[in-house]
Design an enzyme around this catalytic site. Structure first.
Site, PDB file in Angstrom:
ATOM      1  N   ASP A 117      18.758  -6.752 -17.804  1.00 37.01           N
ATOM      2  CA  ASP A 117      19.831  -5.844 -17.400  1.00 37.01           C
ATOM      3  C   ASP A 117      21.155  -6.590 -17.516  1.00 37.01           C
ATOM      4  O   ASP A 117      21.373  -7.601 -16.833  1.00 37.01           O
ATOM      5  CB  ASP A 117      19.596  -5.381 -15.956  1.00 37.01           C
ATOM      6  CG  ASP A 117      20.494  -4.214 -15.561  1.00 37.01           C
ATOM      7  OD1 ASP A 117      21.224  -3.703 -16.422  1.00 37.01           O
ATOM      8  OD2 ASP A 117      20.436  -3.818 -14.381  1.00 37.01           O
ATOM      9  N   ASP A 137      22.377  -1.088 -22.095  1.00 37.92           N
ATOM     10  CA  ASP A 137      22.479  -2.409 -21.464  1.00 37.92           C
ATOM     11  C   ASP A 137      21.227  -2.861 -20.734  1.00 37.92           C
ATOM     12  O   ASP A 137      21.269  -3.875 -20.031  1.00 37.92           O
ATOM     13  CB  ASP A 137      23.663  -2.429 -20.498  1.00 37.92           C
ATOM     14  CG  ASP A 137      23.506  -1.434 -19.361  1.00 37.92           C
ATOM     15  OD1 ASP A 137      22.792  -0.428 -19.538  1.00 37.92           O
ATOM     16  OD2 ASP A 137      24.096  -1.649 -18.290  1.00 37.92           O
ATOM     17  N   GLU A 138      20.113  -2.147 -20.871  1.00 35.64           N
ATOM     18  CA  GLU A 138      18.895  -2.634 -20.220  1.00 35.64           C
ATOM     19  C   GLU A 138      17.661  -2.200 -20.995  1.00 35.64           C
ATOM     20  O   GLU A 138      17.663  -1.182 -21.689  1.00 35.64           O
ATOM     21  CB  GLU A 138      18.803  -2.171 -18.764  1.00 35.64           C
ATOM     22  CG  GLU A 138      18.702  -0.683 -18.575  1.00 35.64           C
ATOM     23  CD  GLU A 138      18.461  -0.311 -17.116  1.00 35.64           C
ATOM     24  OE1 GLU A 138      17.654  -0.992 -16.446  1.00 35.64           O
ATOM     25  OE2 GLU A 138      19.065   0.681 -16.661  1.00 35.64           O
TER      26      GLU A 138
END
Length: 364
Positions: A15, A109-110
């Protein structure tokens, strides 16, 4: 389903730390150290992401911009640059692919990674996670936090444990105790409404949840009970899916002023279709259901859909279908503060690198 004889899986959840805001601070040194919000600061604006400096004031993603300014008068709003965020996301995913092909993106983003059998033959998932974090910082100048564990549920919780720029490892024999200390509101899959229902039943932590048998949970939570029952015991058999099916592709737009005029509404829908169709093409999405969403000034939401006898094959077709759905609702009883258009009931899956952007980014 894993059997008792199977060796524990090795799952990593990566993350990025305050991703959008961190990209902005990286690219503009004048923003470093300042409370930064990516999004719109106007009366209808929404915070898409907040820097850690802003978070100390209580500013959070999906928060109305006006409220964020009240919490932090010195907050600096910057407009989103989604092309820049996607470019960084592609860099990150290329790093993931050095280690494994079993990657399940959740957003730009993860992502989850299954490194049980990895390309480099590295036995330690902790070492893999450390290398990924090091490479991300070297290649992008940004930091990432990682959770390492034997299933997706605990890996995701672990990645949030030592943020920012942190690493947390939870071994199989530690999983149940890790969950026991956790507030149920933090457990992925238990949303605010469910956590409030649990609190009313005296369930505040994972330990509280474990005290209730499956029958009790089924009476109160229905089909989700089996997941909650397993989660309280550190059990989660869900695999990391390297091609996660997408149910819809949609775009929404929130307006500075409420709209009532038909011509203006159609013109805005035309702009939305211009943004939507490239996403449909990029995702290689095939669908027959066009959905229109209208949020009125009193926050009531109207949703109307039409399923065509064939797959939608052009931008013009999705726009014209949307116009038909819109005109059927006119005249509106209240002005429209938001319009959305989407393609649903998709029959194909997106390419792995075509990661759907969080929906709140479209409502800025």
């Amino acid at each position: 389903m894993e059997s008792a004889d199977d060796p524990p899986r090795k799952i990593i959840h990566i993350d990025m730390d305050a991703f959008y805001a961190s990209v902005e601070q990286r690219d503009d040194p004048a923003l470093r150290g300042l409370p930064v919000a990516v999004g719109g600061g106007g009366p209808r604006g929404v915070v898409a992401a907040a820097s850690y400096e802003a978070r100390t004031f209580g500013v959070r993603s999906a928060m109305p911009g006006a409220r964020a300014r009240r919490l932090c008068p010195d907050l600096v709003f910057v407009p989103p640059r989604f092309d820049a965020y996607r470019a960084v996301s592609e860099q990150i995913h290329r790093i993931f692919a050095r280690f494994t092909d079993v990657i399940q993106p959740l957003s730009l983003d993860e992502a989850y990674l299954d490194v049980t059998q990895n390309k480099m033959g590295i036995a330690s998932a902790t070492y893999v996670a450390s290398e990924i974090r090091r490479m991300i910082q070297e290649d992008t100048g940004l930091t990432a936090s990682a959770g390492v564990s034997y299933n997706k549920l605990i890996a995701k919780l672990a990645s949030d444990q030592n943020k920012p720029d942190g690493l947390c490892v939870v071994k199989p024999e530690e999983g149940e105790a890790f969950i026991a200390r956790m507030s149920v509101s933090r457990i992925h899959g238990i949303g605010p409404v469910t956590s409030r229902r649990m609190a009313a039943l005296g369930i505040e932590t994972g330990a509280d949840l474990k005290r209730h048998d499956l029958g009790f949970l089924q009476r109160h939570f229905g089909k989700a009970a089996a997941f909650y029952h397993g989660a309280a015991r550190g059990i989660d058999d869900r695999p990391v899916r390297d091609r996660e099916g997408r149910k819809s592709v949609s775009v929404e737009d929130t307006f500075e002023h409420d709209l009532l005029d038909e011509a203006t509404l159609i013109a805005e829908l035309d702009k939305i279709a211009d943004r939507l169709w490239p996403r449909v093409e990029k995702a290689h999405a095939i669908g027959r259901t066009v959905t229109l969403k209208i949020k009125l000034s009193d926050f009531r939401i109207l949703t109307r859909s039409r399923t065509l006898p064939h797959a939608v094959h052009s931008r013009e077709e999705i726009f014209e279908t949307g116009c038909t759905l819109l005109r059927a609702q006119l005249p509106l009883t209240k002005g429209a503060r938001l319009l959305g258009l989407g393609l649903h009931n998709l029959a194909d899956e997106p390419d792995r690198d075509s990661v759907e952007v969080r929906q709140f980014e479209l409502a800025i």
